[in-house]
Each structure stands twice: as C-alpha cells, then as structure tokens.
Design a protein around this motif. Structure first.
Motif, PDB file in Angstrom:
ATOM      1  N   PHE A 240      12.975   8.590   2.088  1.00 45.22           N
ATOM      2  CA  PHE A 240      13.962   7.435   2.386  1.00 45.22           C
ATOM      3  C   PHE A 240      13.066   6.242   2.886  1.00 45.22           C
ATOM      4  CE2 PHE A 240      18.554   7.392   1.724  1.00 45.22           C
ATOM      5  CZ  PHE A 240      18.715   5.986   1.122  1.00 45.22           C
ATOM      6  N   ASP A 241      11.527   6.264   2.819  1.00 49.18           N
ATOM      7  CA  ASP A 241      10.850   5.506   3.617  1.00 49.18           C
ATOM      8  C   ASP A 241      10.508   4.132   2.523  1.00 49.18           C
ATOM      9  OD1 ASP A 241       9.280   6.912   1.977  1.00 49.18           O
ATOM     10  OD2 ASP A 241       7.683   6.990   3.247  1.00 49.18           O
ATOM     11  N   LYS A 242      10.908   4.119   1.324  1.00 52.86           N
ATOM     12  CA  LYS A 242      10.608   3.137   0.488  1.00 52.86           C
ATOM     13  C   LYS A 242      11.855   3.130  -0.834  1.00 52.86           C
ATOM     14  CE  LYS A 242       7.655   6.520  -2.061  1.00 52.86           C
ATOM     15  NZ  LYS A 242       6.212   6.714  -2.301  1.00 52.86           N
ATOM     16  N   ASP A 243      11.925   2.040  -1.393  1.00 50.72           N
ATOM     17  CA  ASP A 243      12.858   1.689  -2.385  1.00 50.72           C
ATOM     18  C   ASP A 243      12.299   2.725  -3.739  1.00 50.72           C
ATOM     19  OD1 ASP A 243      13.790  -0.379  -0.944  1.00 50.72           O
ATOM     20  OD2 ASP A 243      12.965  -1.741  -2.295  1.00 50.72           O
ATOM     21  N   VAL A 244      13.321   3.248  -4.568  1.00 53.44           N
ATOM     22  CA  VAL A 244      13.051   4.039  -5.559  1.00 53.44           C
ATOM     23  C   VAL A 244      12.882   3.193  -6.570  1.00 53.44           C
ATOM     24  CG1 VAL A 244      13.866   6.022  -6.771  1.00 53.44           C
ATOM     25  CG2 VAL A 244      14.096   6.015  -4.469  1.00 53.44           C
ATOM     26  N   GLU A 245      11.653   3.118  -7.224  1.00 54.38           N
ATOM     27  CA  GLU A 245      11.486   2.157  -8.570  1.00 54.38           C
ATOM     28  C   GLU A 245      11.410   3.185  -9.723  1.00 54.38           C
ATOM     29  OE1 GLU A 245       9.375  -1.955  -7.881  1.00 54.38           O
ATOM     30  OE2 GLU A 245       8.248   0.052  -6.792  1.00 54.38           O
ATOM     31  N   LEU A 246      12.157   2.803 -10.767  1.00 46.71           N
ATOM     32  CA  LEU A 246      11.895   3.615 -12.053  1.00 46.71           C
ATOM     33  C   LEU A 246      11.563   2.558 -13.173  1.00 46.71           C
ATOM     34  CD1 LEU A 246      15.245   6.032 -12.119  1.00 46.71           C
ATOM     35  CD2 LEU A 246      13.096   6.689 -11.624  1.00 46.71           C
ATOM     36  N   HIS A 315       2.343  -0.424   2.418  1.00 39.00           N
ATOM     37  CA  HIS A 315       3.013   0.923   2.251  1.00 39.00           C
ATOM     38  C   HIS A 315       2.709   1.480   3.448  1.00 39.00           C
ATOM     39  CE1 HIS A 315      -0.460   2.648   0.673  1.00 39.00           C
ATOM     40  NE2 HIS A 315      -0.934   1.652  -0.079  1.00 39.00           N
ATOM     41  N   HIS A 316       3.323   2.970   3.329  1.00 36.49           N
ATOM     42  CA  HIS A 316       2.982   3.602   4.275  1.00 36.49           C
ATOM     43  C   HIS A 316       2.146   5.024   4.017  1.00 36.49           C
ATOM     44  CE1 HIS A 316       6.581   1.906   6.203  1.00 36.49           C
ATOM     45  NE2 HIS A 316       7.192   2.107   5.467  1.00 36.49           N
ATOM     46  N   GLY A 319      -4.540   4.577   3.833  1.00 34.81           N
ATOM     47  CA  GLY A 319      -5.582   3.328   3.086  1.00 34.81           C
ATOM     48  C   GLY A 319      -4.676   2.376   2.818  1.00 34.81           C
ATOM     49  N   ALA A 320      -3.558   1.869   3.171  1.00 31.14           N
ATOM     50  CA  ALA A 320      -2.815   0.877   3.059  1.00 31.14           C
ATOM     51  C   ALA A 320      -3.259  -0.477   3.620  1.00 31.14           C
ATOM     52  CB  ALA A 320      -1.115   1.124   3.629  1.00 31.14           C
ATOM     53  N   GLN A 321      -3.094  -1.532   3.003  1.00 29.39           N
ATOM     54  CA  GLN A 321      -3.656  -2.678   3.346  1.00 29.39           C
ATOM     55  C   GLN A 321      -2.442  -3.540   4.264  1.00 29.39           C
ATOM     56  OE1 GLN A 321      -5.028  -5.459   0.206  1.00 29.39           O
ATOM     57  NE2 GLN A 321      -6.793  -5.945   1.318  1.00 29.39           N
ATOM     58  N   MET A 322      -3.008  -4.244   5.219  1.00 33.19           N
ATOM     59  CA  MET A 322      -1.951  -5.298   5.718  1.00 33.19           C
ATOM     60  C   MET A 322      -1.568  -6.311   4.576  1.00 33.19           C
ATOM     61  SD  MET A 322      -2.198  -3.794   8.486  1.00 33.19           S
ATOM     62  CE  MET A 322      -0.956  -5.136   9.613  1.00 33.19           C
ATOM     63  N   ARG A 323      -0.410  -6.731   4.771  1.00 33.11           N
ATOM     64  CA  ARG A 323       0.230  -7.652   3.775  1.00 33.11           C
ATOM     65  C   ARG A 323      -0.488  -9.053   3.796  1.00 33.11           C
ATOM     66  NH1 ARG A 323       6.654  -6.881   5.065  1.00 33.11           N
ATOM     67  NH2 ARG A 323       6.864  -4.702   4.748  1.00 33.11           N
ATOM     68  N   ILE A 439       6.854  -8.919  -1.093  1.00 33.05           N
ATOM     69  CA  ILE A 439       5.897  -8.434  -0.723  1.00 33.05           C
ATOM     70  C   ILE A 439       6.522  -7.164   0.196  1.00 33.05           C
ATOM     71  CG2 ILE A 439       3.639  -8.263   0.624  1.00 33.05           C
ATOM     72  CD1 ILE A 439       3.375 -11.166   0.201  1.00 33.05           C
ATOM     73  N   GLY A 440       5.969  -5.782  -0.249  1.00 28.13           N
ATOM     74  CA  GLY A 440       6.452  -4.843   0.664  1.00 28.13           C
ATOM     75  C   GLY A 440       7.752  -4.393   0.270  1.00 28.13           C
ATOM     76  N   GLU A 441       8.017  -3.255   0.936  1.00 27.98           N
ATOM     77  CA  GLU A 441       9.396  -2.417   0.818  1.00 27.98           C
ATOM     78  C   GLU A 441      10.409  -3.314   1.311  1.00 27.98           C
ATOM     79  OE1 GLU A 441       9.446   0.220  -1.082  1.00 27.98           O
ATOM     80  OE2 GLU A 441       7.491   0.631  -1.317  1.00 27.98           O
ATOM     81  N   GLY A 442      11.635  -3.442   0.905  1.00 30.22           N
ATOM     82  CA  GLY A 442      12.748  -4.278   1.470  1.00 30.22           C
ATOM     83  C   GLY A 442      12.802  -5.454   1.268  1.00 30.22           C
TER      84      GLY A 442
END
Length: 827
Positions: A240-246, A315-316, A319-323, A439-442
């Motif tokens: 539950f740490d990100k939106d679920v995309e299909l 993202h979490h 190697g995630a980059q800063m926004r 940009i980013g989750e949420g």
C-alpha cells in the motif's frame, strides 16, 4: 497551543493551517487503535470503462463506542453510484441526498444511538472523499461497500490506464482558501495498518493483448478462446505504498466506437435516466504529410514545482531519484529540443514564484545557456505549493503573434485550492494549451487531469519507476502538432429522434488521442435504426471530417454505467456554471442536486447517507473520534527519541497541524543534537513556510542539522548519465562541437575523433554526425527522449550541404562500433 487543539493564524501573506487531529506524531498506534482492518477491491473493466467496488472492513476493538473518519482518494471525475453497509445480517443501502440534509441526519442518528454512515466529496478537490462511520459498538464489525464508475485514460502507446489511488498526499492550503475535507487528510509514519486485495475482470469486443501493472500481479487468466475475457489478481503482500496502476492493451484499441444504453422505464419521463444515452469514442487521424512536419513556432512556458515536497524521492525502490533532480533533467531535454526562433521562459513556484526572464525570450544559444545555468542551480526550496499566483502572472503577459502559447506544468499535485486553479485555467483557455505532469505517488488526479482538460492539453502521471523525460517529450510532440480549430460535432438520426449533447464542447484534438462524447437520445422513429456522428475541424486551414455510424438499438447488460458517466459529465458542467457566478447560481445548484439524486451519482452538493435503524443503543458519554491513516508520500519527518528542548514528548508535526508561527518555534529553536536529519525532513517541513525570511532561517537550520548528521543521511551523489551528458553538449542550433567532453561520452579521446575525421567535413559536422550515430547505435530504447534532439541535428547537417556523407557515415560507424545507415539518420 498543543497539537490536539485547533491551530490557526491569519496575517497578510500567510497561509492558513487547519487542525488535523489524530495525525502521525500526535498519538502512537499503541494508544490509538485503528478500526479499519482491510480493503478488498473488485474491478470490472468493459472496454474503456471500469466499475470498481471497494469493501472496507471495520471493527471496533475499543471498550467504548467510536466514530471513525477515513479521508481517501478516488479518481478525479469518478461517478460514485453505490454506498452500503453490512452490520451482522443487516445491510443498509445509502440514499443520496442534499449534503447538509445528509449531514444533519447523520448527526441526529449518531446522537440518538443509531449507527450511521456518511460519504461526501471534498468541496476543494473532486478526487478526495470523506467517509464517516458513526457509533460502532465495542467489538462490532461493519463492512462498507463503495462502487464507482470511471473512464480509462488512453496512454501514448494506446494502453488504457486504470489507477486505484492508494496514496493521498497532504494538500497545501494557501491563504484565503476555505478548509474542508482536504484539510482533514490523515497520515501515518510507516505502513498503513490494513491490507489490500484486488481482483480484476476484463471484457471487451476486441481481443485483449496483454495487461501490465506497476505492482506484482498473478498470471493473467483468459476465460475464453477469443481472449476477450480475462481475470487477474494483485499478488499478496502489497504494501500500500504506491498507487495501483493497470494498463490494458486491446487489439485495434484506437478505432472509433459507440455504445448506446437503454434508459430506466421507471424514471421520470423526459429525464436523463429515462432516455437512451450514447457514449462515442472518437480517434481522429491526421494525414501523414501533416504529422511529418511539426511546428517550428510557439511560446513554451515551463512551470516547475519547487516546493519542499519536490525533495522527496520519485518512488520507494532502489536507486530512486529525487523529484527535483528528475525535473531538472527533463528541463534539459526540453530546452535542447525546442526549435530555433521560438519563445520560452521557465517559472519556479512554491509559496512564492520566480521566472528566469521578465518575459518570454527568443530561443537561441545565449538564452538557452542562461536558462541551463539557472536550471542547474534549482532547488526544492520555495516553501508550499501555491500555483495560482504564477499562473495569474503568466496569463497577464501578452502573447506573441504566430507563436501559440504552450504551458508545461510539473508538480507533485499537493494543492488545496484545486477548483480555483482550474477555473483560472478555463478562463484563459483561448490563449494557450496546458500540458500537465503529476510527479510521484499521490499527485492529485483532479488537479493534473483538470489542468489538461481545462487547458485543452494532455495529462501525464509519473509514478513508480516511470521516467519523467519520455512522458515530457510525448507531450512536446503533442504541443508541436498543428492547432486544430473550428471543431464541431453533428448528429444525423432518423426523423422523430433528436440528440442532446451532454459533454462539454471539444476544444482540442491531438493525433491518435481519444475524445469522449456523451449524448441523450430522445424520441422514437419507425425508420432506420442507424445514426451517425460527424466531427468536423480545420487542420492547417484545411477542413477535415471524421464520421462514425452506429446502431441506435441499445446494447445489453451495461448496468447504467453510461448513464452515470454522462450524468457525472453534465454535473461537472453545472459546477463550472455555478462557480462562474451570476443570477442563476441557485437555479444551477438546484439542477445539480436534482440530477445527482435522480442519477444516483455524487456531486459536491450531495452526500450518501445510510442509517441502521435496527440498532438503537444508548450511548454513554461522548463518542471516541478516530481518524484512519492514509498512506502519504511524507512518511518520516524529524524524529525525537524522547524529549524536545522543552521536555515535552512529541514526534514532528506534519502538514497542516500547526500555524506557521508555531512551526517556526518548534523547528527552528531546537538544537541539532535533539533531532537527526534526513532529506525528507526538509521536504515535509519546508512546505509550512511561506515568507522569504522564514525560509532563509529554515534553510540555515537545516544546514546546521545536515552538517551535524551522520553520513547515512546524506543523499548519494547521482551518477552522470552518458546520454544526458551528450544532450547537454548540443548547441541550440542542433550541432555539436568537437571537444574532449564529447569524446568522453563515446569512450574515446579527442585525438581519436580528430584523427579519424574525413577531410571533406569540418569538426562540427563530424562531431554532430558521430553524436547521431551514437544515439541510434546505443540509445534506441530511449528514442522518444531524443527524437527532437536528433531531428534538429539532422536538419543542421542538411543545411551544411556537405558532400560525401555516405563515406562519413561509414567512417563514423567504424569508429564507434555501430551499423547505422544514412537513411536512418535522416540526413
């Protein structure tokens, strides 16, 4: 003022911070049990539409009755059409009523000991809802079901995108904005204490090619030999740490379609629900000769979110980059891709805003160099997320004749006054097109999709491990398409039948992009059962006509989903009329409420209310009120092990808990020894700040904490990407110069490049030719990112009228170890 009290200050230029009780850091989960235990979601995808049913399982584990509040996200413009609660053997189906009436009935029921449930839409943002669960007895369970219908957006690769929002970012509320549901968003420091299960059933007249997701899925199971029906489940263990995309892929998904849905015989005659409704999906196709010559003019204005939250990771994952760093790289690509002679400017915004130039300037080598220097210095250091003022300033600037204005807005979407922003964009729709990036989750879907819809542009969401750059370049390609104008939709139906278009007028058309049109079909005819819709427009001053024939006989088993989406679309138009003001406001509001209740779909002026009349127990003492955490992008702020300088036990406050003055005292007066430092600390806290003086003090305090922090908190130095190095070396005209930096990208020395240079070309032509060969030879997977860079380079080489290019290409291939043809290079 303590953290459980209302914190509110007002002064000129200040933001208004509104209490959010039971937030992260106010109480631990040990003494604040959360009553929500699980969420199960069933998704039925039919063609371009999804019907989603979420069931929320509650249990009161406390010794007293409680009231639970859950503020959560839904897709923008979703049509919520069902709300029910099951307690024991009793199921209560909610009614849709005028909002204040529903609130009063809820309060009366709870105060009299009855169980009640209230679901209402935020007045500030259509993608945020609040669920109130009233008077749950000790040990009691309740299962609450919410059903909504939503359109699936079309992606650049023709996939249909469904998003189940799981992350709800805090929304920054600027000065003078009303505080409502958005201000009650609840947060949690780590993972949410409830689970998610998700099952999806896909059906379509066309075969299903594949189904992809940003989350781990179980294998796709086809239910028939034609591959028109399939099911898939979300794998267990989703955090539950990100939106679920299909992403659903059909064969020939971009062909025009029409679905006619029968009305309800019991509905009031003449109403929307009583008549058939048609949903038309149009995919205009531009002639190839038009698409092969993109525009070389325009005013390109890039608006970059520089609020503190842009210092969060994309993202979490590893190697995630800063926004903010991703935004800077994207700006580099965009600036290098602009055509010579256009106009451009760059704005940064937070609690304040600034522009690189007083007004848009001509794009050339000098102005591009100035802009790139400023881009390299950009930081997420401008406080909260107030986008209204920079937009007002941009719209106040005069437009350049023959250079249509194209606005690119990059933001993590944490804005509280969404509808006010969208109203402003709508008022200036005739002077520009707006391309938006969440940009980013949420990120707020209401803001991102609304900016594009009201600004006649295109919306993109960058989530999970998505790269921002290819999506920005896709939108640039849309922006460089010729402007389509004089758009009209005409219906041809048999005598005795009329068609009323319910959707807003189509103001923008892009190559291959879908336009949805809803219409009400009235009357009857004994003649032909076929109708047609024709869309006409001008493209480069040439008239174009696209026509679709369809059967007027209603389709079977559509479950009123088309009617409800049409009603939601019409309600959206009425909301716009209401916010525009005028003498008819009350009449418009009354129409909206009536339509909402008749169609059974949500609106800003209605709410779902369910009361369990089987239960009537005397409530002893006040109800305990609990806010249920929603996963946020800001998880860890400052952490105080035991005490602060004042000796009070606390965790850091989050977004809107305190007034600016209170935050300033809490954050800036503490010594570095009290708090550890992390980059997320600044991103969460700096959005509180909205005066330059306080920002300066805050940055100094953050620097003191960073200097004293342990090394593990330091952000890693990003590795230099060879592709971005190459792009950064390109000149505004499209050429490269021969130097050691270019040679380093190729893994060569400058002498090696120079010694292999053919005699008939100069250094710049040779360098540009090598750059093109390297891009096609080693970076084809990123072609969407460098397509305009390459087009400029090829055009520049052609302008040099160099002989013997075939041999030059052969020599370049040998030097770089590639096999790229001259035709591929476009020279």
């Amino acid at each position: 003022m303590n953290q459980s009290e209302v914190g509110e200050t007002k002064s000129h230029g200040e933001s208004k911070f509104v209490r959010m009780t039971n937030r992260c850091g106010l109480m631990t989960q040990k003494n604040l049990p959360v009553p929500l235990k699980s969420i199960s979601v069933e998704v039925q995808v039919k063609g371009h539409v999804a019907t989603v049913t979420s069931t929320l399982q509650y249990v009161n584990e406390e010794e007293r009755p409680l009231e639970a509040l859950f503020v959560f996200p839904l897709p923008a413009d979703a049509a919520v059409c069902h709300f029910s609660a099951k307690i024991g053997e009793h199921e209560i189906v909610a009614e849709l009523k005028e909002k204040q009436t529903a609130r009063d009935q809820y309060d009366d029921a709870v105060s009299s000991g009855q169980q009640a449930f209230l679901l209402e839409e935020s007045e500030e943002s259509s993608d945020v809802f609040k669920l109130s669960v009233g008077c749950l007895s000790p040990g009691q369970n309740a299962a609450i079901s919410i059903t909504y219908i939503t359109e699936l957006s079309v992606q650049a690769d023709h996939a249909l995108r469904f998003c189940l929002p799981a992350v709800l970012n805090p929304r920054y509320t600027p000065a003078g904005s009303a505080a409502g549901i958005v201000s009650e968003i609840s947060s949690v420091c780590d993972s949410v204490p409830y689970t998610l299960t998700l099952s999806v059933h896909v059906s379509s007249p066309k075969p299903i090619s594949k189904l992809e997701s940003n989350c781990t899925l179980d294998p796709l199971v086809f239910l028939d030999s034609h591959h028109t029906h399939a099911t898939v489940n979300l794998s267990s263990g989703h955090k539950f740490d990100k939106d679920v995309e299909l992403f659903v892929y059909y064969e020939n998904t971009h062909q025009p379609t029409a679905i006619v849905e029968a009305g309800v015989t019991a509905a009031q005659p003449g109403s929307l629900m009583s008549d058939p409704v048609v949903m038309i999906s149009l995919y205009p196709e531009f002639p190839e000769e038009v698409m092969s010559s993109l525009a070389t003019q325009g005013e390109f204005v890039f608006v970059i979110d520089r609020s503190g939250s842009m210092d969060c990771v994309m993202h979490h994952g590893e190697g995630a980059q800063m926004r903010i760093e991703s935004a800077k790289e994207t700006l580099l690509l965009l600036l290098k891709s602009l055509p010579m002679g256009c106009y451009f400017n760059i704005y940064g915004f937070g609690s304040r805003y600034e522009s690189f130039f007083p007004q848009s300037v001509v794009y050339n080598q000098d102005t591009m160099d100035q802009a790139l220097k400023r881009v390299s210095e950009m930081r997420a250091d401008m406080g909260g997320t107030e986008i209204l003022q920079p937009l007002k300033h941009i719209y106040s600037q005069p437009c350049y004749p023959e250079h249509p204005r194209q606005l690119f807005v990059f933001t993590d979407g944490e804005v509280g006054n969404t509808k006010e922003v969208l109203d402003l964009v709508r008022r200036h729709v005739h002077s520009h097109r707006c391309f938006s990036f969440g940009i980013g989750e949420g990120a707020s879907s209401a803001l991102i999709t609304g900016l594009a819809r009201e600004g006649c542009g295109h919306a993109q969401f960058i989530t999970g491990t998505d790269r921002m750059q290819p999506k920005a370049m896709q939108s640039l390609r849309f922006a460089l398409q010729p402007v389509v104008n004089k758009i009209s939709v005409q219906w041809k139906v048999p005598d005795g039948i009329t068609v009323d278009t319910l959707s807003p007028p189509i103001n923008v058309i892009f190559q291959g992009q879908r336009s949805l049109v809803y219409a009400q079909i009235k009357g009857q005819s004994s003649e032909s059962s076929e109708g047609s819709v024709m869309i006409q427009y001008n493209l480069k001053d040439q008239p174009v006509t696209n026509q679709l024939h369809f059967c007027l006989k209603p389709a079977e088993d559509t479950g009123l989903m088309i009617h409800r989406l049409a009603a939601r679309s019409l309600i959206g138009r009425l909301e716009q009329e209401e916010r525009a003001g005028g003498a008819e406001v009350e009449s418009v509001r009354s129409r909206m409420v009536k339509l909402s209740v008749e169609a059974g779909v949500n609106s800003v002026h209605t709410a779902f209310i369910a009361i369990n009349k089987h239960n009537r127990e005397t409530v002893k003492g006040p109800l305990i009120q609990r806010r249920i955490p929603t996963r946020e992008s800001f998880q860890a702020c400052f952490y105080a092990p035991d005490v602060t300088a004042s000796g009070m036990s606390m965790c850091a406050p989050s977004f809107h808990d305190l007034s600016r003055a209170s935050n300033e005292a809490r954050y800036l007066s503490l010594s570095p020894a009290v708090y550890s430092y992390s980059y997320k600390a600044r991103s969460a806290a700096v959005d509180f700040v909205n005066s330059q003086e306080t920002e300066d003090k805050y940055r100094k305090a953050c620097k003191r904490m960073a200097d004293s922090a342990s090394p593990q908190w330091a952000a890693p130095e990003p590795q230099k990407d060879s592709f971005l190095q190459l792009v950064s070396l390109q000149k505004a005209s499209g050429c490269w110069e021969m130097n050691s930096a270019l040679a380093q990208v190729f893994g060569k020395t400058e002498d090696e490049l120079t010694n292999q240079k053919p005699a008939q070309v100069d250094g710049s032509v040779w360098a540009t030719l090598l750059a093109l060969i390297w891009l096609y030879g080693y970076k084809m997977e990123h072609q969407v990112e460098w397509q305009f860079v390459a087009m400029k380079a090829a055009s520049w080489i052609r302008s040099q009228n160099v002989g013997g290019l075939s041999q030059c290409v052969c020599d370049g291939n040998v030097l770089l170890g590639c096999q790229v043809t001259q035709e591929t290079l476009g020279i």
